[in-house]
Design an enzyme around this catalytic site. Structure first.
Site, PDB file in Angstrom:
ATOM      1  N   LYS A  81     -16.611   8.163  -9.961  1.00  0.00           N
ATOM      2  CA  LYS A  81     -16.147   9.288 -10.766  1.00  0.00           C
ATOM      3  C   LYS A  81     -17.226  10.349 -10.989  1.00  0.00           C
ATOM      4  O   LYS A  81     -16.924  11.525 -11.237  1.00  0.00           O
ATOM      5  CB  LYS A  81     -15.641   8.787 -12.123  1.00  0.00           C
ATOM      6  CG  LYS A  81     -14.281   8.104 -12.078  1.00  0.00           C
ATOM      7  CD  LYS A  81     -13.169   9.114 -11.881  1.00  0.00           C
ATOM      8  CE  LYS A  81     -11.798   8.472 -12.057  1.00  0.00           C
ATOM      9  NZ  LYS A  81     -10.705   9.460 -11.918  1.00  0.00           N
ATOM     10  N   SER A  90     -14.814   0.807  -5.956  1.00  0.00           N
ATOM     11  CA  SER A  90     -14.832   2.087  -6.662  1.00  0.00           C
ATOM     12  C   SER A  90     -15.557   2.056  -8.005  1.00  0.00           C
ATOM     13  O   SER A  90     -15.923   3.106  -8.531  1.00  0.00           O
ATOM     14  CB  SER A  90     -13.403   2.597  -6.870  1.00  0.00           C
ATOM     15  OG  SER A  90     -12.657   1.685  -7.661  1.00  0.00           O
TER      16      SER A  90
END
Length: 502
Positions: A50, A304
């Site tokens: 992110k 992720s």
């Protein structure tokens, strides 16, 4: 498409983010006869991809926008990405988080110097408050996924993969929440290597992108699951949807047990522990191999994120065996007589290991046992059930029964002859002070609580099982009050595991 490729190639992510490694997974590769590679986004300074999109967006703001500061609504990795980026650029940041957000996440954001505003019990309520604060403060909103510069920042992951693995590449498996990561990756890969498949992975209970692609339009889910909270998005972005519609080859749906198996697979390969959303890529990759039977291919899974609550590991470990098809759970009825249990274990269980066994006397003629059996694959699970039936044992396969796996296994023997007119409900309670009091206020004076089971699992929400009894026939009023309370719930009164054990 050319615009987003240019934005990816000229992004400013490396002023804050790092180029992460593409690591081989030798044991997994050997086991599944394919070359499996892991893209380690858990190596970022905030342990998640992110940061890429958040920094790229903020770094491209005008001087005037930077001077006013940035604001975001998030309870997870996006919040940390925005806070880290703002500190790097020396500007103000405000993060609006639900009051249900665990303290560990709040403190992580504060450490980066951002102001935290707690509001509401859900992301949507926090986002509404963020919108109000934008009008009041003039700060710039940083969207977690539906923004071109955010998508471009995430797309740099694809640029690294193609440089790090210039040879054969058959498919890339990408976790999907709002769609920012897969949109950027898919657009970039399809421009340069159109033969490479880009496959998204979503939880079965948070499959907004899959549902939207199947419907041919944006779909808003009525509710989303609580386990893989990093991808718990009711509606994906319009920009991300349009890119995925054009460039994504497929979406694989996976369940909670399979995700737990994915977390274990990554741990065994890297000795790192990823969060549930972070394990979606490898989970989908392994399911793809099992379903397609492919061999000799080169497959990449995106790790992720690794912002895992330590308390959640107990739950993950308990569910991993089922997720790997190495354990099956059954309710079996055997005669309540001397020697019957030994006969069951000797004649039917045989060389298999018993992984769990729960029993309490409740009937003088028959016994209901809750038993876990080690298996080698899902076919053996069906085979064992058939063997039980052929031997005359009534049995129910509980391996996919959420009530049984989350609550019943800890409560066997809890039957009460005193309970009358009981209805059983599973709830998702916010992990915040006052959640139980709000429930009690909503149901006050309507039904007696006859059963209660809760076990902390380290998430934003707690799984709670509650039995309610009443002879006043106020069912319609009860449901109305539960709906007004706003907690997600499921009625389990007709679940066979409930009637057998509770």
């Amino acid at each position: 498409m050319r615009k987003i490729i240019r934005q990816i190639l000229t992004s400013r992510v490396y002023e804050a983010a790092v180029e992460t490694s593409l690591d081989p997974a030798p044991a997994l590769s050997a086991k599944y006869n394919n070359t499996i590679l892991l893209k380690r986004e858990d190596q970022q300074p905030v342990f998640s991809f992110k940061l890429r999109g958040a920094y790229n967006k903020i770094a491209n703001l005008s001087e005037n926008e930077l001077s006013r500061g940035v604001i975001a609504a998030s309870a997870g990795n996006h919040a940390q990405g925005v806070a880290f980026s703002a500190r790097k650029l020396g500007i103000k940041a405000m993060i609006v988080m639900p009051v249900t957000t665990p303290e560990i996440k709040i403190e992580a954001v504060k450490r980066f110097g951002a102001e935290v505003v707690l509001h509401g019990n859900s992301y949507s309520e926090a986002a509404e408050r963020a919108t109000q604060l934008i009008e009041e403060t003039g700060m710039t909103f940083v969207h977690p996924f539906d923004d071109e510069l955010v998508i471009a920042g995430q797309g740099t992951v694809a640029d690294e993969i193609l440089r790090q693995n210039p040879g054969r590449l058959d498919a890339v498996f990408v976790p999907v929440g709002g769609g920012g990561l897969i949109a950027g990756i898919a657009a970039y890969i399809k421009m340069l290597r159109p033969e490479v498949k880009v496959i998204g992975v979503e939880p079965e209970d948070s499959d907004g992108m899959a549902c939207s692609l199947e419907a041919g339009k944006l779909v808003s889910l009525p509710s989303v699951g609580i386990f893989a909270d990093g991808v718990a998005v009711k509606q994906v972005g319009r920009k991300t949807y349009n890119l995925c519609k054009e460039f994504v080859d497929d979406i694989v749906r996976v369940n909670t047990d399979e995700i737990c198996g994915g977390i274990k697979a990554i741990y065994q390969s890297t000795r790192s522990i990823v969060e549930p959303a972070g394990a979606l890529g490898i989970t989908g990759l392994l399911k793809y191999i099992r379903n397609s039977g492919c061999q000799g291919e080169t497959l990449v899974a995106i790790n992720s994120g690794a912002n895992m609550n330590f308390e959640r590991l107990r739950y993950v470990a308990e569910r991993t065996l089922v997720g790997d098809s190495q354990e099956a759970l059954f309710a079996v009825t055997i005669p309540e007589e001397p020697g019957s249990l030994k006969k069951f274990c000797h004649d039917l269980v045989g060389e298999r290991n018993i992984t769990e066994f729960n029993y309490r006397l409740s009937d003088r003629s028959k016994a209901h046992i809750f038993v876990g059996i080690s298996i080698t694959d899902s076919d053996e699970r069906e085979q064992f059930s058939n063997e039980l039936t052929a031997a005359g044992y009534i049995n129910i396969d509980l391996t996919d029964n959420e009530l049984a796996k989350t609550h019943i296994r800890y409560m066997v023997g809890g039957r009460s002859e005193e309970v009358k007119d009981e209805r059983l409900f599973r709830f998702w309670f916010p992990e915040t002070p006052g959640a139980l009091v709000r429930f009690l206020d909503a149901t006050k004076g309507r039904r007696n609580i006859s059963l209660f089971h809760y076990r902390m699992q380290g998430g934003d929400f707690g799984r709670v099982l509650i039995g309610l009894e009443s002879a006043n026939g106020d069912d319609r009023e009860l449901i109305r009050r539960l709906d007004e309370l706003g907690y997600t719930y499921f009625e389990e009164t007709d679940n066979p595991a409930y009637s057998l054990f509770l």
